[in-house]
Structure formats: C-alpha cells, structure tokens
Design a protein around this motif. Structure first.
Motif, short mmCIF file in Angstrom:
data_model
loop_
_atom_site.label_atom_id
_atom_site.label_comp_id
_atom_site.label_asym_id
_atom_site.label_seq_id
_atom_site.Cartn_x
_atom_site.Cartn_y
_atom_site.Cartn_z
N TYR A 1 0.84 -1.21 0.00
CA TYR A 1 0.00 0.00 0.00
C TYR A 1 0.87 1.26 0.00
N GLU A 2 1.92 1.26 0.81
CA GLU A 2 2.79 2.43 0.90
C GLU A 2 3.47 2.71 -0.43
N TYR A 3 3.86 1.66 -1.16
CA TYR A 3 4.46 1.86 -2.47
C TYR A 3 3.42 2.39 -3.46
N GLU A 4 2.22 1.84 -3.43
CA GLU A 4 1.16 2.33 -4.32
C GLU A 4 0.89 3.81 -4.06
N GLU A 5 0.84 4.16 -2.78
CA GLU A 5 0.54 5.54 -2.41
C GLU A 5 1.67 6.48 -2.80
N SER A 6 2.90 6.13 -2.46
CA SER A 6 4.02 7.03 -2.72
C SER A 6 4.32 7.17 -4.20
N HIS A 7 4.07 6.11 -4.98
CA HIS A 7 4.32 6.14 -6.42
C HIS A 7 3.10 6.55 -7.23
N LYS A 8 1.99 6.81 -6.48
CA LYS A 8 0.74 7.22 -7.14
C LYS A 8 0.32 6.20 -8.21
N THR A 9 0.33 4.92 -7.81
CA THR A 9 -0.05 3.83 -8.72
C THR A 9 -1.11 2.94 -8.05
N PRO A 10 -2.35 3.42 -7.95
CA PRO A 10 -3.39 2.64 -7.28
C PRO A 10 -3.53 1.24 -7.89
N LEU A 11 -3.62 0.24 -7.02
CA LEU A 11 -3.83 -1.16 -7.40
C LEU A 11 -2.68 -1.79 -8.18
N ALA A 12 -1.56 -1.11 -8.29
CA ALA A 12 -0.44 -1.68 -9.03
C ALA A 12 0.09 -2.95 -8.38
#
Length: 200
Positions: free
Chosen positions: A143-154
């Motif tokens: 979740y933290e990576y999705e949030e910080s990279h702005k890539t929802p559901l990646a």
C-alpha cells in the motif's frame, strides 16, 4: 580480555547483511530503494507491542518476528520466482539456521532454532499470529508503495495472495482498516481504470 575465538562478530556480520538485503518480491517488481529483510522484521516486531491479545505469548511472538527470516542472511530471500521448491527452500533455510546458531551458543542459539522451526511448522497460536504479522506487513508495504508512487492497485496481487488468510481478530481489524484506506486511493480514478493493475 574477551576471547579472540568468539563468533559473535561473525554472527553480527551475518545479521548486518539483512540490513541491506532487499526483499525479492519488490525487486522483481522494480520498486526503487525497496524495503530490506531487516526492515520487514523490525516492523513486524514493533507490531507485537500493539497487540492486546491475552491468548498468546507476546514476548515469544516478538522473538519469532526477529528470527523467522534470519536464515536469509545466508541463503537470500527465496521466493517461488527463484525456481526453488518449497521443500528445498525449507532445507536450505534450516541448514542456514544451524550454521548461525553454532556461532552464538552464548546467545541461546538453540532457542533461535526452536523459534524458527515453530514458525515454519505453523502449529502454535504464536506462530500463526506471527504469520499474520508477516502478511500484514507485506500488504502495508505494498500500500505504501502504491501511495508514494501514485499507482493505485499496481500491487493488487499481494492483497489477492493474502485475502482470507488472516486468522487473528486484531490483525483482521488492521487489515480491514488498511483496505478501507486503500480504497480511497482509487476513488478519484475515472472510467473504470481503477479496476486494472497498473503493472499488468
């Protein structure tokens, strides 16, 4: 004067490797500057302080969190993507633990081995709870990576892999809270694009 044949420094060197060993799952997915094995174990250990459960030995869980991936200091972070069978992975890690505990009998090495085996066998409430913490930390990191990279559901695959596998009530509540928070990441995405993993 301290005996020069002490293996404590050698043990420290092995543990030091974990501070710089990246987690394979994130490396495969090209996450830059990704989490290390030691970082993963540290947050798992810190989560034990938040547990209010009275049906498990929290101190044992804390120790198990810090021991369960120690073998990776020798064999690396093996995953199914590494082409190693579950049986071979277990054998390699058990042999690595034997090597490590022989270095530090003064640090209750046999206890470290028993904690490792307890986690691997998943037959006690403590081991099951620590496995929950292992999975929870993984999806927190995703979740933290999705949030910080702005890539929802990646990194949806990590959530799918753990869905329905959490057992402890407290950890289940944390998972629900995380999923609710994660849902907010996809709320602004229009035209149904939020339904598609961004790295597919």
């Amino acid at each position: 004067m301290t005996a020069v044949n002490s293996k404590v420094l050698e043990f420290c060197q092995f543990m030091g490797r974990l501070k710089h060993l990246p987690r394979t799952g994130w490396v495969i997915r090209d996450i830059p500057n990704c989490e290390t094995v030691a970082g993963h174990m540290y947050r798992m250990a810190m989560l034990t302080f938040l547990l209010e459960t009275k049906d498990v030995d929290i101190q044992r869980c804390l120790k198990m969190c810090l021991v369960h991936d120690m073998a990776e200091s020798i064999v690396g972070d093996l995953t199914p993507h590494c082409g190693v069978s579950v049986e071979d992975k277990h054998r390699q890690e058990e042999e690595a633990m034997e090597t490590l505990i022989k270095l530090v009998p003064e640090l209750s090495g046999e206890d470290m081995k028993s904690l490792f085996m307890e986690y691997e066998n998943q037959e006690t409430q403590e081991a099951i709870l620590v496995k929950d913490l292992d999975r929870f930390d993984m999806i927190c990191q995703a979740y933290e990576y999705e949030e910080s990279h702005k890539t929802p559901l990646a990194l949806q695959e990590f959530f799918v892999a753990t869905e329905g596998r959490f057992k402890h009530p407290e950890v289940k509540r944390w998972v629900d809270e995380l999923n609710q928070k994660r849902a907010l990441l996809t709320a602004p995405v229009a035209n149904g694009e939020a339904d598609k993993p961004l790295n597919s």
